[in-house]
Design a protein around this motif. Structure first.
Motif, PDB file in Angstrom:
ATOM      1  N   GLU A  50      26.815  26.587  37.826  1.00 60.52           N
ATOM      2  CA  GLU A  50      27.150  27.348  39.028  1.00 60.52           C
ATOM      3  C   GLU A  50      27.945  28.572  38.577  1.00 60.52           C
ATOM      4  O   GLU A  50      28.635  28.514  37.570  1.00 60.52           O
ATOM      5  CB  GLU A  50      28.026  26.455  39.924  1.00 60.52           C
ATOM      6  N   HIS A  51      27.826  29.673  39.293  1.00 59.41           N
ATOM      7  CA  HIS A  51      28.642  30.836  38.946  1.00 59.41           C
ATOM      8  C   HIS A  51      29.054  31.599  40.190  1.00 59.41           C
ATOM      9  O   HIS A  51      28.695  31.229  41.305  1.00 59.41           O
ATOM     10  CB  HIS A  51      27.903  31.741  37.950  1.00 59.41           C
ATOM     11  N   TYR A  52      29.868  32.618  39.982  1.00 60.29           N
ATOM     12  CA  TYR A  52      30.430  33.421  41.069  1.00 60.29           C
ATOM     13  C   TYR A  52      29.737  34.788  40.990  1.00 60.29           C
ATOM     14  O   TYR A  52      30.164  35.653  40.229  1.00 60.29           O
ATOM     15  CB  TYR A  52      31.934  33.529  40.848  1.00 60.29           C
ATOM     16  N   PRO A  53      28.641  34.973  41.740  1.00 60.97           N
ATOM     17  CA  PRO A  53      27.893  36.229  41.662  1.00 60.97           C
ATOM     18  C   PRO A  53      28.818  37.418  41.965  1.00 60.97           C
ATOM     19  O   PRO A  53      29.627  37.353  42.879  1.00 60.97           O
ATOM     20  CB  PRO A  53      26.818  36.079  42.745  1.00 60.97           C
ATOM     21  N   GLY A  54      28.693  38.446  41.184  1.00 60.36           N
ATOM     22  CA  GLY A  54      29.575  39.601  41.375  1.00 60.36           C
ATOM     23  C   GLY A  54      30.714  39.542  40.381  1.00 60.36           C
ATOM     24  O   GLY A  54      30.833  40.405  39.504  1.00 60.36           O
ATOM     25  N   MET A  55      31.535  38.511  40.478  1.00 59.16           N
ATOM     26  CA  MET A  55      32.651  38.399  39.530  1.00 59.16           C
ATOM     27  C   MET A  55      32.127  38.125  38.122  1.00 59.16           C
ATOM     28  O   MET A  55      32.696  38.629  37.148  1.00 59.16           O
ATOM     29  CB  MET A  55      33.623  37.292  39.934  1.00 59.16           C
ATOM     30  N   ARG A  58      31.097  41.341  36.643  1.00 64.81           N
ATOM     31  CA  ARG A  58      32.295  42.167  36.456  1.00 64.81           C
ATOM     32  C   ARG A  58      33.080  41.718  35.211  1.00 64.81           C
ATOM     33  O   ARG A  58      33.528  42.545  34.417  1.00 64.81           O
ATOM     34  CB  ARG A  58      33.159  42.009  37.709  1.00 64.81           C
ATOM     35  N   GLN A  59      33.234  40.411  35.047  1.00 68.29           N
ATOM     36  CA  GLN A  59      33.986  39.902  33.896  1.00 68.29           C
ATOM     37  C   GLN A  59      33.228  40.142  32.594  1.00 68.29           C
ATOM     38  O   GLN A  59      33.822  40.500  31.578  1.00 68.29           O
ATOM     39  CB  GLN A  59      34.290  38.405  34.074  1.00 68.29           C
ATOM     40  N   HIS A  80      23.463  35.427  30.229  1.00 67.10           N
ATOM     41  CA  HIS A  80      23.935  34.084  30.595  1.00 67.10           C
ATOM     42  C   HIS A  80      23.079  33.573  31.744  1.00 67.10           C
ATOM     43  O   HIS A  80      22.908  34.264  32.743  1.00 67.10           O
ATOM     44  CB  HIS A  80      25.412  34.129  31.007  1.00 67.10           C
ATOM     45  N   LEU A 115      34.134  34.747  26.597  1.00 67.81           N
ATOM     46  CA  LEU A 115      33.215  34.349  27.672  1.00 67.81           C
ATOM     47  C   LEU A 115      33.545  32.936  28.153  1.00 67.81           C
ATOM     48  O   LEU A 115      33.553  32.647  29.349  1.00 67.81           O
ATOM     49  CB  LEU A 115      31.798  34.431  27.108  1.00 67.81           C
ATOM     50  N   LYS A 118      36.720  33.245  30.350  1.00 65.95           N
ATOM     51  CA  LYS A 118      36.812  34.278  31.391  1.00 65.95           C
ATOM     52  C   LYS A 118      35.643  34.292  32.368  1.00 65.95           C
ATOM     53  O   LYS A 118      35.821  34.636  33.536  1.00 65.95           O
ATOM     54  CB  LYS A 118      36.866  35.665  30.749  1.00 65.95           C
ATOM     55  N   ALA A 119      34.442  34.014  31.889  1.00 68.82           N
ATOM     56  CA  ALA A 119      33.275  34.150  32.760  1.00 68.82           C
ATOM     57  C   ALA A 119      33.262  32.991  33.763  1.00 68.82           C
ATOM     58  O   ALA A 119      33.348  31.832  33.370  1.00 68.82           O
ATOM     59  CB  ALA A 119      32.008  34.158  31.924  1.00 68.82           C
ATOM     60  N   PRO A 120      33.171  33.298  35.063  1.00 76.73           N
ATOM     61  CA  PRO A 120      33.285  32.247  36.078  1.00 76.73           C
ATOM     62  C   PRO A 120      31.994  31.426  36.239  1.00 76.73           C
ATOM     63  O   PRO A 120      31.212  31.627  37.161  1.00 76.73           O
ATOM     64  CB  PRO A 120      33.657  33.010  37.350  1.00 76.73           C
ATOM     65  N   PHE A 121      31.815  30.502  35.296  1.00 75.71           N
ATOM     66  CA  PHE A 121      30.718  29.527  35.335  1.00 75.71           C
ATOM     67  C   PHE A 121      31.324  28.129  35.318  1.00 75.71           C
ATOM     68  O   PHE A 121      32.374  27.913  34.693  1.00 75.71           O
ATOM     69  CB  PHE A 121      29.839  29.647  34.073  1.00 75.71           C
ATOM     70  N   TRP A 122      30.632  27.195  35.974  1.00 72.01           N
ATOM     71  CA  TRP A 122      31.071  25.794  35.965  1.00 72.01           C
ATOM     72  C   TRP A 122      29.851  24.923  35.735  1.00 72.01           C
ATOM     73  O   TRP A 122      28.813  25.107  36.377  1.00 72.01           O
ATOM     74  CB  TRP A 122      31.742  25.436  37.292  1.00 72.01           C
TER      75      TRP A 122
END
Lengths: 159, 83
Positions: A50-55, A58-59, A80, A115, A118-122
């Motif tokens: 799962e990720h935070y589209p946009g952020m 940006r990151q 990614h 990455l 910092k990269a917002p993935f779960w």
């Protein structure tokens, strides 16, 4: 260049595109991350990212800019994937090109270490009929910390 | 204020996204968390241990003392596990 996508990527095509027409490039370093199957009774059957589209974009763009600033690189590529992936499938590709190998190797390691923190993935693991969210690893924080140059590099610490 | 939740915070709160209007004395991320824990049992469960909750304000990482306002996009999630 940053790509956040559900579909798979072709490593050789991506690396060829990165170097096309760049006659000053003498070194290409790359890293490919795969979904790893853990042996035993609790074997992983799949993983959903799962990720935070946009952020996310940006990151990753921020990481790319930081690498380009810190090392004498020609180009940086981060791809990614998100969505449901099976063991053995590709998750991430990081690559850096430079006139010389040291900068390319170092930048590639820096990109992956940062990455990871910092990269917002779960990651949601499927083990049999059960699912569980993967916990962050302290080792990853330690790996990222070795690249630290100023206080602004610590902003994924506790809220 | 637009709120986003990811991973197990989304599951505990019970929604991926919501729009809230906290009272005016909620001016920081920390104050917002305190206010949210009183909104439902799901919110309380999500924020039960704030040390494992990360926050982003307008898509940049933010700490408890960071300012939040009505026009902000505020996201809550666990420590990230990409790569």
């Amino acid at each position: 260049m940053i790509k956040v996508q559900e579909k798979d990527f072709d490593v050789s095509a991506e690396l060829a595109a990165l170097c096309q027409g760049r006659t000053n490039v003498g070194a290409v370093a790359s890293f490919i991350g795969l979904v790893r199957e853990v042996a035993g009774p609790g074997a992983l059957s799949a993983m959903t990212l799962e990720h935070y589209p946009g952020m996310t974009e940006r990151q990753l763009a921020g990481l790319e800019a930081r690498a380009l600033e810190r090392w004498p690189l020609d180009r940086v590529l981060i791809i990614h994937r998100f969505g449901r992936l099976l063991p053995g499938q590709q998750i991430v590709l990081c690559a850096a090109t430079s006139p010389h190998r040291e900068a390319a190797f170092e930048a590639c390691a820096f990109l992956m270490d940062w990455l990871k923190t910092k990269a917002p993935f779960w990651k949601l693991e499927e083990v049999g009929s059960q699912t569980r969210w993967v916990d962050a690893r302290k080792d990853d924080d330690d790996a990222a910390a070795r690249w630290q140059t100023d206080a602004s590099d610590t902003d994924n610490s506790e809220t | 204020m637009k709120l986003l939740y990811f991973s197990w915070l989304r599951e505990r709160v019970g929604t991926a996204e919501e729009t809230v209007r906290p009272p005016e004395d909620v001016a920081t991320v920390g104050q917002l968390i305190t206010w949210l824990t009183r909104q439902s049992s799901g919110h309380a469960a999500a924020f039960a241990d704030p040390s494992i909750v990360r926050c982003a304000v307008n898509q940049d990482y933010a700490k408890a003392e960071a300012a939040v306002g009505a026009d902000d996009e505020v996201a809550f999630f666990p420590p990230v596990t990409g790569g």
